[in-house]
Design a protein around this motif. Structure first.
Motif, PDB file in Angstrom:
ATOM      1  N   VAL A  47       0.827  -1.198   0.000  1.00 53.69           N
ATOM      2  CA  VAL A  47       0.000   0.000   0.000  1.00 53.69           C
ATOM      3  C   VAL A  47       0.869   1.258   0.000  1.00 53.69           C
ATOM      4  O   VAL A  47       0.656   2.161  -0.803  1.00 53.69           O
ATOM      5  CB  VAL A  47      -0.941   0.027   1.220  1.00 53.69           C
ATOM      6  CG1 VAL A  47      -1.725   1.335   1.269  1.00 53.69           C
ATOM      7  CG2 VAL A  47      -1.891  -1.166   1.179  1.00 53.69           C
ATOM      8  N   ALA A  48       1.832   1.321   0.912  1.00 53.04           N
ATOM      9  CA  ALA A  48       2.654   2.530   1.029  1.00 53.04           C
ATOM     10  C   ALA A  48       3.935   2.202   1.783  1.00 53.04           C
ATOM     11  O   ALA A  48       3.985   1.247   2.556  1.00 53.04           O
ATOM     12  CB  ALA A  48       1.893   3.633   1.757  1.00 53.04           C
ATOM     13  N   THR A  57       8.590   8.733   0.207  1.00 53.86           N
ATOM     14  CA  THR A  57       7.454   7.834   0.352  1.00 53.86           C
ATOM     15  C   THR A  57       7.100   7.250  -1.006  1.00 53.86           C
ATOM     16  O   THR A  57       7.493   7.777  -2.058  1.00 53.86           O
ATOM     17  CB  THR A  57       6.225   8.566   0.914  1.00 53.86           C
ATOM     18  OG1 THR A  57       5.893   9.661   0.047  1.00 53.86           O
ATOM     19  CG2 THR A  57       6.473   9.092   2.321  1.00 53.86           C
ATOM     20  N   SER A  58       6.348   6.179  -0.966  1.00 58.41           N
ATOM     21  CA  SER A  58       5.865   5.547  -2.187  1.00 58.41           C
ATOM     22  C   SER A  58       4.480   4.976  -1.913  1.00 58.41           C
ATOM     23  O   SER A  58       4.195   4.560  -0.779  1.00 58.41           O
ATOM     24  CB  SER A  58       6.831   4.441  -2.623  1.00 58.41           C
ATOM     25  OG  SER A  58       6.404   3.839  -3.826  1.00 58.41           O
ATOM     26  N   TYR A  59       3.616   4.961  -2.950  1.00 53.93           N
ATOM     27  CA  TYR A  59       2.231   4.527  -2.758  1.00 53.93           C
ATOM     28  C   TYR A  59       1.773   3.640  -3.903  1.00 53.93           C
ATOM     29  O   TYR A  59       2.198   3.791  -5.051  1.00 53.93           O
ATOM     30  CB  TYR A  59       1.294   5.741  -2.698  1.00 53.93           C
ATOM     31  CG  TYR A  59       1.530   6.640  -1.519  1.00 53.93           C
ATOM     32  CD1 TYR A  59       2.393   7.731  -1.621  1.00 53.93           C
ATOM     33  CD2 TYR A  59       0.900   6.411  -0.302  1.00 53.93           C
ATOM     34  CE1 TYR A  59       2.625   8.564  -0.530  1.00 53.93           C
ATOM     35  CE2 TYR A  59       1.117   7.234   0.790  1.00 53.93           C
ATOM     36  CZ  TYR A  59       1.980   8.303   0.671  1.00 53.93           C
ATOM     37  OH  TYR A  59       2.205   9.119   1.749  1.00 53.93           O
ATOM     38  N   VAL A  63      -4.163   4.345  -4.311  1.00 52.70           N
ATOM     39  CA  VAL A  63      -4.347   5.100  -3.073  1.00 52.70           C
ATOM     40  C   VAL A  63      -3.661   6.460  -3.117  1.00 52.70           C
ATOM     41  O   VAL A  63      -3.799   7.254  -2.180  1.00 52.70           O
ATOM     42  CB  VAL A  63      -3.858   4.311  -1.834  1.00 52.70           C
ATOM     43  CG1 VAL A  63      -4.481   2.911  -1.806  1.00 52.70           C
ATOM     44  CG2 VAL A  63      -2.344   4.241  -1.751  1.00 52.70           C
ATOM     45  N   LYS A  64      -2.937   6.732  -4.177  1.00 54.94           N
ATOM     46  CA  LYS A  64      -2.248   8.028  -4.291  1.00 54.94           C
ATOM     47  C   LYS A  64      -3.257   9.173  -4.216  1.00 54.94           C
ATOM     48  O   LYS A  64      -4.309   9.134  -4.852  1.00 54.94           O
ATOM     49  CB  LYS A  64      -1.480   8.104  -5.620  1.00 54.94           C
ATOM     50  CG  LYS A  64      -0.200   7.306  -5.634  1.00 54.94           C
ATOM     51  CD  LYS A  64       0.501   7.441  -6.980  1.00 54.94           C
ATOM     52  CE  LYS A  64       1.790   6.630  -7.003  1.00 54.94           C
ATOM     53  NZ  LYS A  64       2.453   6.675  -8.333  1.00 54.94           N
ATOM     54  N   PHE A  67      -4.270   8.445   0.531  1.00 45.89           N
ATOM     55  CA  PHE A  67      -3.586   7.931   1.720  1.00 45.89           C
ATOM     56  C   PHE A  67      -2.270   8.685   1.934  1.00 45.89           C
ATOM     57  O   PHE A  67      -1.605   9.081   0.968  1.00 45.89           O
ATOM     58  CB  PHE A  67      -3.264   6.448   1.567  1.00 45.89           C
ATOM     59  CG  PHE A  67      -4.447   5.523   1.570  1.00 45.89           C
ATOM     60  CD1 PHE A  67      -5.754   5.995   1.514  1.00 45.89           C
ATOM     61  CD2 PHE A  67      -4.245   4.156   1.649  1.00 45.89           C
ATOM     62  CE1 PHE A  67      -6.838   5.134   1.513  1.00 45.89           C
ATOM     63  CE2 PHE A  67      -5.309   3.268   1.656  1.00 45.89           C
ATOM     64  CZ  PHE A  67      -6.605   3.768   1.582  1.00 45.89           C
ATOM     65  N   THR A  68      -1.882   8.827   3.203  1.00 50.67           N
ATOM     66  CA  THR A  68      -0.608   9.447   3.551  1.00 50.67           C
ATOM     67  C   THR A  68       0.077   8.622   4.636  1.00 50.67           C
ATOM     68  O   THR A  68      -0.517   8.379   5.687  1.00 50.67           O
ATOM     69  CB  THR A  68      -0.792  10.881   4.060  1.00 50.67           C
ATOM     70  OG1 THR A  68      -1.462  11.665   3.072  1.00 50.67           O
ATOM     71  CG2 THR A  68       0.564  11.521   4.361  1.00 50.67           C
ATOM     72  N   ILE A  69       1.302   8.203   4.361  1.00 51.74           N
ATOM     73  CA  ILE A  69       2.079   7.463   5.347  1.00 51.74           C
ATOM     74  C   ILE A  69       3.010   8.433   6.069  1.00 51.74           C
ATOM     75  O   ILE A  69       3.550   9.369   5.457  1.00 51.74           O
ATOM     76  CB  ILE A  69       2.879   6.314   4.690  1.00 51.74           C
ATOM     77  CG1 ILE A  69       3.528   5.422   5.741  1.00 51.74           C
ATOM     78  CG2 ILE A  69       3.891   6.845   3.682  1.00 51.74           C
ATOM     79  CD1 ILE A  69       4.157   4.146   5.167  1.00 51.74           C
ATOM     80  N   LEU A  80      -0.873   5.533   8.937  1.00 51.35           N
ATOM     81  CA  LEU A  80      -1.448   5.586   7.597  1.00 51.35           C
ATOM     82  C   LEU A  80      -2.762   6.349   7.696  1.00 51.35           C
ATOM     83  O   LEU A  80      -3.738   5.842   8.256  1.00 51.35           O
ATOM     84  CB  LEU A  80      -1.681   4.187   7.022  1.00 51.35           C
ATOM     85  CG  LEU A  80      -2.128   4.170   5.562  1.00 51.35           C
ATOM     86  CD1 LEU A  80      -0.999   4.661   4.650  1.00 51.35           C
ATOM     87  CD2 LEU A  80      -2.570   2.764   5.140  1.00 51.35           C
TER      88      LEU A  80
END
Length: 120
Positions: A47-48, A57-59, A63-64, A67-69, A80
């Motif tokens: 997911v991330a 970060t990578s997604y 979910v880009k 979502f934010t990790i 998350l």
């Protein structure tokens, strides 16, 4: 190392949840961290991910922008933030330490996940 994810629940489509994953037994501050999910009958998917210093970060494409990790190394915790949730986000969510970010490879540490259920 023990990993425990929290924050899942039942939410309507369009809603938000914030997941937390706390590590104990070992500091994970020097590792990249990732979130994965596994929906019923499906393979676990990435997911991330986030670098050890939160510099990158990578997604997953789907979910880009939603979502934010993030992470707090002092608390040995990764988060998350999930916004604009969709029914297809329904899954058990797990965190894992690993290497890399864009090419995140998890180490074989899987704790208890947390179930996210999104109703339509």
């Amino acid at each position: 190392v023990q990993l425990q994810a929290f924050g899942g629940g039942l939410v309507q489509a369009g809603g938000s949840l914030r997941l937390s994953c706390v590590a104990s037994g070992r500091t994970l501050s020097m590792y990249s961290m990732g979130w994965f999910r596994q929906a019923p009958g499906k393979e676990r998917e990435f997911v991330a991910s986030i670098s050890w210093n939160a510099g990158s970060t990578s997604y997953l494409d789907s979910v880009k922008g939603r979502f934010t990790i993030s992470r707090d190394n002092l608390k040995n915790t990764v988060y998350l933030q999930m916004n604009s949730l969709k029914p297809e986000d329904t899954a058990v969510h797990y965190c894992a330490p690993g290497r890399g970010v864009a090419d995140f490879t998890p180490l074989d540490y899987w704790g208890k996940g947390t179930l996210v259920t999104v109703s339509s």
